[in-house]
Every structure is written in structure tokens, then in C-alpha cells.
Write a protein that holds these residues in place. Structure first.
Motif, PDB file in Angstrom:
ATOM      1  N   MET A   1      -7.094   5.769  -4.759  1.00  0.00           N
ATOM      2  CA  MET A   1      -5.797   5.098  -4.699  1.00  0.00           C
ATOM      3  C   MET A   1      -5.239   5.015  -6.115  1.00  0.00           C
ATOM      4  N   ASN A   2      -4.021   5.512  -6.282  1.00  0.00           N
ATOM      5  CA  ASN A   2      -3.379   5.515  -7.601  1.00  0.00           C
ATOM      6  C   ASN A   2      -4.273   6.136  -8.673  1.00  0.00           C
TER       7      ASN A   2
ATOM      8  N   GLU B   1      -2.515   7.943  -2.193  1.00  0.00           N
ATOM      9  CA  GLU B   1      -3.859   7.882  -1.621  1.00  0.00           C
ATOM     10  C   GLU B   1      -4.366   9.282  -1.317  1.00  0.00           C
TER      11      GLU B   1
ATOM     12  N   SER C   1      -6.954   1.427   4.492  1.00  0.00           N
ATOM     13  CA  SER C   1      -6.821   2.824   4.076  1.00  0.00           C
ATOM     14  C   SER C   1      -8.045   3.636   4.478  1.00  0.00           C
TER      15      SER C   1
ATOM     16  N   GLN D   1       0.958   5.002   0.534  1.00  0.00           N
ATOM     17  CA  GLN D   1       0.167   6.102   1.073  1.00  0.00           C
ATOM     18  C   GLN D   1       0.347   7.397   0.294  1.00  0.00           C
TER      19      GLN D   1
ATOM     20  N   MET E   1       0.852  -1.177   0.000  1.00  0.00           N
ATOM     21  CA  MET E   1       0.000   0.000   0.000  1.00  0.00           C
ATOM     22  C   MET E   1       0.893   1.233   0.000  1.00  0.00           C
TER      23      MET E   1
END
Length: 176
Positions: A65-66, A6, A115, A3, A1
Motif C-alpha cells: 500500500m502506497n 495497492e 484490502s 485502491q 483507502m
């Protein structure tokens, strides 16, 4: 993950964050040959008022996310019975069409849940309007309940929270 990739975005019509979110989920639906207008229709009808007008103690937030919106939640701060101070309630957790309608790994799903929790806790600690000592997070399924129960046991040992427990379809967190 990762961050750094995000974002937790408050969705509003006036600043076009809702338009960007809707375009993203509409494209995900089209790719999966699903009808966006009927996807999560019940949830969208409930949250529409919060998207159209900014309210200080309530809002709709989306996890990006991304560059892709992967989840959405409704958040509000309210006084509730049995609590000595306001509670940050998180409801209507809705996963993106890509997460909801395709086979994602448990790791990918877990990343989204962790998240989301981290972002909600950030609101509870840092947001001037939404900060609260108590958080109630409504879970979507028994699998979510089991996941957060295990996560809570690990976090309980960190000496950061007064308590973390799951009961029924809710995750209850009290800060120290």
C-alpha cells in the motif's frame, strides 16, 4: 483507502519480488530497532519453499500500500474434507513490522484487513490457477475474528456470496 496505490504481489526469488519485500521489511525493522532475522522467523521458515519455487496452486503474496509492504499471507488451493470442490486457504497472515510494532489506528488496521480480503477474493474469482468457490481465511486474533464477523454480516446482505461466517479462528466464504 486508495485502491490505485495497492498491489498484491506474489513473492518469488527468481523475479526479485522476495528481495524487494525483504529489503522493505528489513528497513522497517531497522527503523524500529528490531532484528529482521528473528522477526516472524517461524512464519518465514514455513513459507521459504514457496518463495524459492513457483507452484501453480500455492504461493506467498504480499500486500503493498502506497509503496510499502504492509502484510503477507500464504495461499494454497487444496481439496479438503467436507467440501465439494477445492478450497483457497489463506494462512500465516503476517503484518509488517510497522503495523505489528507501532500504534496504528483501528482505521489503518481495518484498511489492511479489508484490502487483504479483497485481494484474496480477487484470486478466488479471477486467478486461473487459484480460483475457487470456497475460501478459508485463518485469522490472527479474536479482534480479527470480531472484525470479519461484522464485515461478513454486511457482505452477506449483498447477494454476492452463498455464505460468509466465522468459526473459531477461521473466516469461511462460499461464492455464489
Amino acid at each position: 483507502m486508495d485502491q490505485e496505490n495497492e498491489k498484491f504481489v506474489r513473492l518469488l526469488e527468481e523475479d526479485n519480488t522476495w528481495s524487494a519485500f525483504e529489503a522493505d521489511w528489513r528497513a522497517q525493522c531497522e527503523k524500529l530497532e528490531e532484528d529482521f532475522d528473528s522477526y516472524a522467523e517461524a512464519t518465514f521458515s514455513v513459507i521459504r519453499d514457496l518463495i524459492e519455487t513457483e507452484k501453480k496452486k500455492a504461493g506467498v503474496f504480499a500486500l503493498q500500500m502506497n509503496g510499502v509492504y504492509v502484510a503477507m499471507v500464504q495461499v494454497n488451493k487444496a481439496g479438503l474434507p467436507k467440501y465439494d470442490s477445492p478450497v483457497l486457504r489463506v494462512r500465516f497472515m503476517t503484518l509488517s513490522p510497522d503495523f505489528d510494532l507501532t500504534d496504528k489506528s483501528m482505521s489503518e488496521y481495518g484498511d489492511v484487513l479489508v484490502s487483504l480480503l479483497a485481494q484474496v477474493l480477487s484470486l478466488a474469482y479471477l486467478d486461473p490457477e487459484l480460483s475457487c468457490m470456497h475460501v478459508k481465511f485463518h485469522l490472527r486474533s479474536q479482534t480479527d475474528q470480531q472484525f470479519f464477523a461484522m464485515l461478513g454480516r454486511g457482505l452477506q446482505d449483498r447477494d454476492v456470496f452463498e455464505s460468509i461466517k466465522t468459526r473459531g479462528a477461521w473466516l469461511y466464504i462460499t461464492r455464489k
